[in-house]
Design a protein around this motif. Structure first.
Motif, PDB file in Angstrom:
ATOM      1  N   LEU A  93      18.628  22.436  11.134  1.00 15.64           N
ATOM      2  CA  LEU A  93      19.898  23.143  11.002  1.00 15.64           C
ATOM      3  C   LEU A  93      19.687  24.576  11.463  1.00 15.64           C
ATOM      4  N   VAL A  94      20.483  25.011  12.427  1.00 16.93           N
ATOM      5  CA  VAL A  94      20.402  26.378  12.950  1.00 16.93           C
ATOM      6  C   VAL A  94      21.761  27.035  12.803  1.00 16.93           C
ATOM      7  N   ILE A  95      21.774  28.241  12.247  1.00 11.84           N
ATOM      8  CA  ILE A  95      22.987  29.053  12.153  1.00 11.84           C
ATOM      9  C   ILE A  95      22.929  30.085  13.275  1.00 11.84           C
ATOM     10  N   VAL A  96      23.910  30.065  14.158  1.00 12.24           N
ATOM     11  CA  VAL A  96      23.921  30.969  15.303  1.00 12.24           C
ATOM     12  C   VAL A  96      24.668  32.251  14.934  1.00 12.24           C
ATOM     13  N   ALA A 149      15.759  12.048  15.236  1.00 13.23           N
ATOM     14  CA  ALA A 149      15.753  13.512  15.334  1.00 13.23           C
ATOM     15  C   ALA A 149      17.173  14.020  15.567  1.00 13.23           C
ATOM     16  N   THR A 150      17.731  14.707  14.576  1.00 10.90           N
ATOM     17  CA  THR A 150      19.093  15.225  14.678  1.00 10.90           C
ATOM     18  C   THR A 150      19.100  16.718  14.379  1.00 10.90           C
ATOM     19  N   LEU A 151      19.700  17.482  15.285  1.00 15.37           N
ATOM     20  CA  LEU A 151      19.833  18.929  15.118  1.00 15.37           C
ATOM     21  C   LEU A 151      21.300  19.269  14.889  1.00 15.37           C
ATOM     22  N   LEU A 152      21.567  20.046  13.841  1.00 16.72           N
ATOM     23  CA  LEU A 152      22.905  20.534  13.564  1.00 16.72           C
ATOM     24  C   LEU A 152      22.940  22.034  13.854  1.00 16.72           C
ATOM     25  N   VAL A 153      23.954  22.471  14.618  1.00 20.74           N
ATOM     26  CA  VAL A 153      24.090  23.874  15.011  1.00 20.74           C
ATOM     27  C   VAL A 153      25.461  24.362  14.557  1.00 20.74           C
ATOM     28  N   VAL A 154      25.476  25.401  13.730  1.00 22.18           N
ATOM     29  CA  VAL A 154      26.713  25.896  13.141  1.00 22.18           C
ATOM     30  C   VAL A 154      26.814  27.391  13.380  1.00 22.18           C
ATOM     31  N   GLY A 155      28.022  27.872  13.567  1.00 20.34           N
ATOM     32  CA  GLY A 155      28.233  29.293  13.755  1.00 20.34           C
ATOM     33  C   GLY A 155      28.205  30.057  12.448  1.00 20.34           C
ATOM     34  N   GLU A 156      27.633  31.238  12.482  1.00 20.53           N
ATOM     35  CA  GLU A 156      27.563  32.096  11.300  1.00 20.53           C
ATOM     36  C   GLU A 156      28.953  32.423  10.772  1.00 20.53           C
ATOM     37  N   GLU A 157      29.943  32.490  11.672  1.00 20.61           N
ATOM     38  CA  GLU A 157      31.294  32.868  11.288  1.00 20.61           C
ATOM     39  C   GLU A 157      32.221  31.669  11.132  1.00 20.61           C
ATOM     40  N   ASP A 158      31.679  30.460  11.198  1.00 19.89           N
ATOM     41  CA  ASP A 158      32.508  29.275  10.976  1.00 19.89           C
ATOM     42  C   ASP A 158      32.813  29.148   9.491  1.00 19.89           C
ATOM     43  N   ALA A 183      17.720  11.086  20.141  1.00 20.30           N
ATOM     44  CA  ALA A 183      17.950  12.433  19.626  1.00 20.30           C
ATOM     45  C   ALA A 183      19.437  12.735  19.670  1.00 20.30           C
ATOM     46  N   ALA A 184      19.885  13.567  18.720  1.00 18.48           N
ATOM     47  CA  ALA A 184      21.282  13.984  18.669  1.00 18.48           C
ATOM     48  C   ALA A 184      21.353  15.474  18.376  1.00 18.48           C
ATOM     49  N   VAL A 185      22.350  16.125  18.978  1.00 13.75           N
ATOM     50  CA  VAL A 185      22.651  17.523  18.687  1.00 13.75           C
ATOM     51  C   VAL A 185      24.136  17.597  18.337  1.00 13.75           C
ATOM     52  N   LEU A 186      24.427  18.049  17.130  1.00 19.22           N
ATOM     53  CA  LEU A 186      25.793  18.127  16.620  1.00 19.22           C
ATOM     54  C   LEU A 186      26.145  19.600  16.445  1.00 19.22           C
ATOM     55  N   VAL A 187      27.160  20.054  17.166  1.00 19.30           N
ATOM     56  CA  VAL A 187      27.514  21.473  17.219  1.00 19.30           C
ATOM     57  C   VAL A 187      28.841  21.694  16.491  1.00 19.30           C
ATOM     58  N   SER A 188      28.881  22.722  15.636  1.00 30.53           N
ATOM     59  CA  SER A 188      30.065  22.933  14.783  1.00 30.53           C
ATOM     60  C   SER A 188      30.495  21.587  14.206  1.00 30.53           C
ATOM     61  N   PRO A 189      29.563  20.876  13.567  1.00 32.11           N
ATOM     62  CA  PRO A 189      29.780  19.445  13.322  1.00 32.11           C
ATOM     63  C   PRO A 189      30.832  19.146  12.266  1.00 32.11           C
ATOM     64  N   MET A 190      31.545  18.059  12.513  1.00 35.48           N
ATOM     65  CA  MET A 190      32.417  17.472  11.507  1.00 35.48           C
ATOM     66  C   MET A 190      31.566  16.491  10.715  1.00 35.48           C
ATOM     67  N   ARG A 194      29.967  24.787   7.397  1.00 38.91           N
ATOM     68  CA  ARG A 194      28.574  25.153   7.168  1.00 38.91           C
ATOM     69  C   ARG A 194      27.980  24.406   5.974  1.00 38.91           C
ATOM     70  N   ALA A 195      28.704  24.344   4.863  1.00 32.94           N
ATOM     71  CA  ALA A 195      28.183  23.640   3.686  1.00 32.94           C
ATOM     72  C   ALA A 195      28.013  22.143   3.949  1.00 32.94           C
ATOM     73  N   PRO A 196      28.997  21.445   4.558  1.00 32.82           N
ATOM     74  CA  PRO A 196      28.777  20.031   4.884  1.00 32.82           C
ATOM     75  C   PRO A 196      27.604  19.807   5.833  1.00 32.82           C
TER      76      PRO A 196
END
Length: 273
Positions: free
Chosen positions: A232-235, A198-207, A146-153, A213-215
């Motif tokens: 994909l979750v937008i915080v 299983a990969t989760l991407l977490v991005v900020g609403e204001e990023d 499993a992977a969790v990528l936060v504000s991901p590049m 966010r688009a990538p």
């Protein structure tokens, strides 16, 4: 008996902070984590921002090259100067490449020292640290559950363009930097990321929308098309950073980081076994 205090030091030259599980340390899974270049920008600060509270696993936070104890001789000023000279060729490319390359020897030494099991691992990364996690997944030969990528590049080129808009500059792309961008285009390399189911991407609403966010949406879609469980979750209320500046020392957890932590713990609990 489980150890309750964090263990710090270096492994194969890499600074680390290892937090043992609550249960049997010899049988618990492992999550390897890499911090951001923005706050939190050290392994200790990242561990405070995303402690993975309640996850019964080894949590191993690794310091990025050119950060923390490995800052250039002239410190943050030197790091900033390298970025202004050529952020892609001086920072993004070499930092991500070195961090991914040094993970295998660091992991092997830590396993020998700490006695954790050799099994499927979890990967956690924030911003540039997420690029390291994706390089490890694509090129490292590890069994990743499993992977969790936060504000991901997810793609380097849009990130560089976002930084250009932020600082009012235009980056002069040339073949050496384009080669780095191709290596760090994980949407194009989605086939190489399917080893993690299983990969989760977490991005900020204001990023930044075009930069992050688009990538992230493109990567989520590319993985889902390849039968990966991709979330994909937008915080709400979250920007790009996960801690207050200066982001070098452990600090009180921000509410947005606490939400990211909750999401990551839930994801790893369900998929890491």
């Amino acid at each position: 008996m489980a150890v309750s205090t964090a263990i710090t030091g270096t492994a194969a030259g890499v600074p680390f902070r290892a937090v043992p599980p609550q249960g049997d340390p010899a049988d618990a899974p492992v999550v390897a984590a890499w911090h951001l270049m923005d706050a939190p920008r050290t392994e200790a600060a990242f561990a405070a921002a995303l402690p993975l509270a309640g996850l019964d696993a080894w949590r191993i936070y690794l310091g990025l090259p050119m950060h923390g104890a490995r800052l250039p001789e002239d410190g943050v000023d030197g790091l900033m100067r390298l970025g202004y000279e050529d952020a892609v060729r001086n920072l993004y490319g070499p930092i991500s490449a070195q961090a991914a390359e040094e993970f295998a020897p660091a992991y092997a030494e830590l396993r020998s020292r700490l006695g954790f099991r050799d099994g499927p691992i979890g990967l956690l990364g924030g911003s540039l640290g997420s690029a390291v996690a994706q390089l490890v997944l694509a090129e490292g030969g590890f069994d990743v559950a499993a992977a969790v990528l936060v504000s991901p590049m997810s793609q380097l080129s849009p990130v560089v363009e976002a930084m250009g808009r932020r600082f009012g500059v235009t980056y002069p792309w040339a073949e050496p930097s384009l080669e780095i961008a191709r290596r760090l285009d994980f949407v194009a390399r989605a086939d190489e990321l399917t080893g993690c189911p299983a990969t989760l991407l977490v991005v900020g609403e204001e990023d930044d929308e075009p930069g992050f966010r688009a990538p992230a949406r493109r990567l989520r879609d590319a993985l889902a098309q390849r039968s990966v469980e991709a979330g994909l979750v937008i915080v709400p209320g979250m920007g790009h950073v996960l801690a207050e500046e200066p982001g070098t020392e452990p600090a009180p957890q921000l509410p947005e980081a606490a939400e990211v932590d909750r999401l990551a713990v839930d994801w790893f609990s369900r998929h890491l076994g």
